[in-house]
Design a protein around this motif. Sequence first.
Motif, mmCIF file in Angstrom:
data_model
loop_
_atom_site.group_PDB
_atom_site.id
_atom_site.type_symbol
_atom_site.label_atom_id
_atom_site.label_comp_id
_atom_site.label_asym_id
_atom_site.label_seq_id
_atom_site.Cartn_x
_atom_site.Cartn_y
_atom_site.Cartn_z
ATOM 1 N N GLY A 257 8.147 28.681 78.922
ATOM 2 C CA GLY A 257 6.701 28.662 78.775
ATOM 3 C C GLY A 257 6.165 29.684 77.800
ATOM 4 O O GLY A 257 5.075 29.499 77.254
ATOM 5 N N CYS A 258 6.889 30.785 77.564
ATOM 6 C CA CYS A 258 6.418 31.805 76.628
ATOM 7 C C CYS A 258 6.713 31.446 75.180
ATOM 8 O O CYS A 258 6.198 32.097 74.266
ATOM 9 N N ASP A 259 7.561 30.466 74.972
ATOM 10 C CA ASP A 259 7.876 30.047 73.612
ATOM 11 C C ASP A 259 6.642 29.395 72.996
ATOM 12 O O ASP A 259 6.054 28.493 73.598
ATOM 13 N N PRO A 260 6.220 29.831 71.821
ATOM 14 C CA PRO A 260 5.036 29.209 71.204
ATOM 15 C C PRO A 260 5.216 27.720 70.937
ATOM 16 O O PRO A 260 4.233 26.989 70.774
ATOM 17 N N ASP A 261 6.456 27.245 70.899
ATOM 18 C CA ASP A 261 6.702 25.813 70.724
ATOM 19 C C ASP A 261 6.453 25.019 72.001
ATOM 20 O O ASP A 261 6.440 23.793 71.977
ATOM 21 N N CYS A 262 6.288 25.718 73.123
ATOM 22 C CA CYS A 262 6.038 25.055 74.397
ATOM 23 C C CYS A 262 4.547 24.725 74.488
ATOM 24 O O CYS A 262 3.763 25.422 75.134
ATOM 25 N N SER A 263 4.151 23.683 73.796
ATOM 26 C CA SER A 263 2.739 23.318 73.702
ATOM 27 C C SER A 263 2.583 21.824 73.954
ATOM 28 O O SER A 263 3.546 21.126 74.283
ATOM 29 N N GLU A 264 1.391 21.324 73.770
ATOM 30 C CA GLU A 264 1.139 19.908 74.006
ATOM 31 C C GLU A 264 1.906 19.003 73.047
ATOM 32 O O GLU A 264 2.014 17.808 73.259
ATOM 33 N N SER A 265 2.466 19.577 72.012
ATOM 34 C CA SER A 265 3.194 18.778 71.024
ATOM 35 C C SER A 265 4.471 18.172 71.585
ATOM 36 O O SER A 265 5.064 17.304 70.952
ATOM 37 N N VAL A 266 4.927 18.614 72.752
ATOM 38 C CA VAL A 266 6.166 18.075 73.301
ATOM 39 C C VAL A 266 5.939 16.900 74.244
ATOM 40 O O VAL A 266 6.880 16.377 74.826
ATOM 41 N N GLN A 267 4.718 16.485 74.424
ATOM 42 C CA GLN A 267 4.459 15.386 75.337
ATOM 43 C C GLN A 267 5.074 14.094 74.813
ATOM 44 O O GLN A 267 5.198 13.882 73.604
ATOM 45 N N PHE A 268 5.508 13.247 75.742
ATOM 46 C CA PHE A 268 6.123 11.953 75.436
ATOM 47 C C PHE A 268 7.364 12.100 74.560
ATOM 48 O O PHE A 268 7.646 11.244 73.731
ATOM 49 N N ASN A 269 8.092 13.192 74.728
ATOM 50 C CA ASN A 269 9.315 13.418 73.963
ATOM 51 C C ASN A 269 10.535 13.012 74.777
ATOM 52 O O ASN A 269 10.535 13.083 76.004
ATOM 53 N N GLU A 270 11.579 12.628 74.057
ATOM 54 C CA GLU A 270 12.831 12.280 74.706
ATOM 55 C C GLU A 270 13.983 12.794 73.860
ATOM 56 O O GLU A 270 13.933 12.743 72.628
ATOM 57 N N ALA A 271 15.027 13.321 74.510
ATOM 58 C CA ALA A 271 16.173 13.860 73.780
ATOM 59 C C ALA A 271 17.449 13.558 74.547
ATOM 60 O O ALA A 271 17.488 13.693 75.766
ATOM 61 N N ASN A 272 18.471 13.122 73.831
ATOM 62 C CA ASN A 272 19.787 12.925 74.425
ATOM 63 C C ASN A 272 20.604 14.186 74.227
ATOM 64 O O ASN A 272 20.860 14.589 73.091
ATOM 65 N N LEU A 273 21.009 14.818 75.327
ATOM 66 C CA LEU A 273 21.772 16.058 75.255
ATOM 67 C C LEU A 273 23.227 15.793 75.585
ATOM 68 O O LEU A 273 23.537 15.100 76.558
ATOM 69 N N HIS A 274 24.120 16.355 74.791
ATOM 70 C CA HIS A 274 25.545 16.195 75.041
ATOM 71 C C HIS A 274 26.197 17.566 75.014
ATOM 72 O O HIS A 274 26.070 18.313 74.046
ATOM 73 N N LEU A 275 26.889 17.903 76.079
ATOM 74 C CA LEU A 275 27.547 19.199 76.201
ATOM 75 C C LEU A 275 29.022 18.976 76.493
ATOM 76 O O LEU A 275 29.381 18.371 77.491
ATOM 77 N N ALA A 276 29.894 19.433 75.596
ATOM 78 C CA ALA A 276 31.339 19.333 75.803
ATOM 79 C C ALA A 276 31.957 20.708 75.636
ATOM 80 O O ALA A 276 31.508 21.514 74.823
ATOM 81 N N PHE A 277 33.010 20.974 76.415
ATOM 82 C CA PHE A 277 33.712 22.253 76.361
ATOM 83 C C PHE A 277 35.030 22.090 75.607
ATOM 84 O O PHE A 277 35.674 21.047 75.655
ATOM 85 N N TYR A 278 35.452 23.168 74.950
ATOM 86 C CA TYR A 278 36.693 23.162 74.175
ATOM 87 C C TYR A 278 37.455 24.443 74.478
ATOM 88 O O TYR A 278 36.889 25.537 74.407
ATOM 89 N N GLY A 279 38.744 24.304 74.815
ATOM 90 C CA GLY A 279 39.549 25.458 75.151
ATOM 91 C C GLY A 279 40.547 25.801 74.060
ATOM 92 O O GLY A 279 41.189 24.918 73.498
#
Length: 287
Positions: A257-279
Amino acid sequence: MKKTFQTWFWAVTTLFAVLAFTFATLAWFTANRAVQTNTATARTGDETLELQISSSGGSSFKSVETAQITQVNQTNSEFLLPVSTADLNSFVYAPFTKDGKASAFKKVDDEANYYHGRVYLRAEGEGWQEGSRLNLYLDQSDGLLGDAADGYLLNASRLGLIFGGDTSNPIILRLSESENPENAQVYNTEVNGKLLGKNQVLGYNENGVFATTDLSVLVSDYTISFTNNQMTLPKSALLSMEFGKIYAVDIYFYLEGCDPDCSESVQFNEANLHLAFYGVLDQKEGN
């Protein structure tokens, strides 16, 4: 971990109508998350080694290629409110804004307002010198973290990781190297009459909230890369793993919430997140 996050606004005046005030949404807003997939994928960096992943720990550990992430907080995570944290241990939120400012804050109870899930990792291998370990990194070669992001959602998001329950060493990742244009940024977090600036978040102690430095780093700081058939390691590993030991991986996803990018501009947004680990083997040299 592959997830789909989606946010949209409810008018804050509707949500808090019982208070009979009109609140500016600005940086602290109400959002909704819709999850379509909920997985984490393990990969190994050497064929003689194995990096295992499981949805369960202890005697229930079962190595699979794709593990379902077990949600830890039992609150309704369909609804995310912007929160702020300096340590992934204490989170705070603004119950309302007044005169366009978020200046009153409360500690989040029962892990509401953000997502918290968990998977388990184990390194297995034979024939190595005693004391050899497996260094853990992120791998984005199957698709960039945050690929297909729609709008500015990822600019305000954070991914938090805690390994083995060690809350003294949290890793907080920014999911995007870009930021919103100035007309889509808002500075409205106020503590003791002073507006927080860029790269500041809220911490919490027995005296209440306080402004502190945002410790988040770019996800690329822990991401392995492959170019021209060569592997390049980042400066730091997420974790140095002992062979045979099971590590719980606590995964947090939240809107800072303190990030200035956390504003009304993010409404109706969608993102596909992919997290993989590598050893990658960190072999101890023999005498």
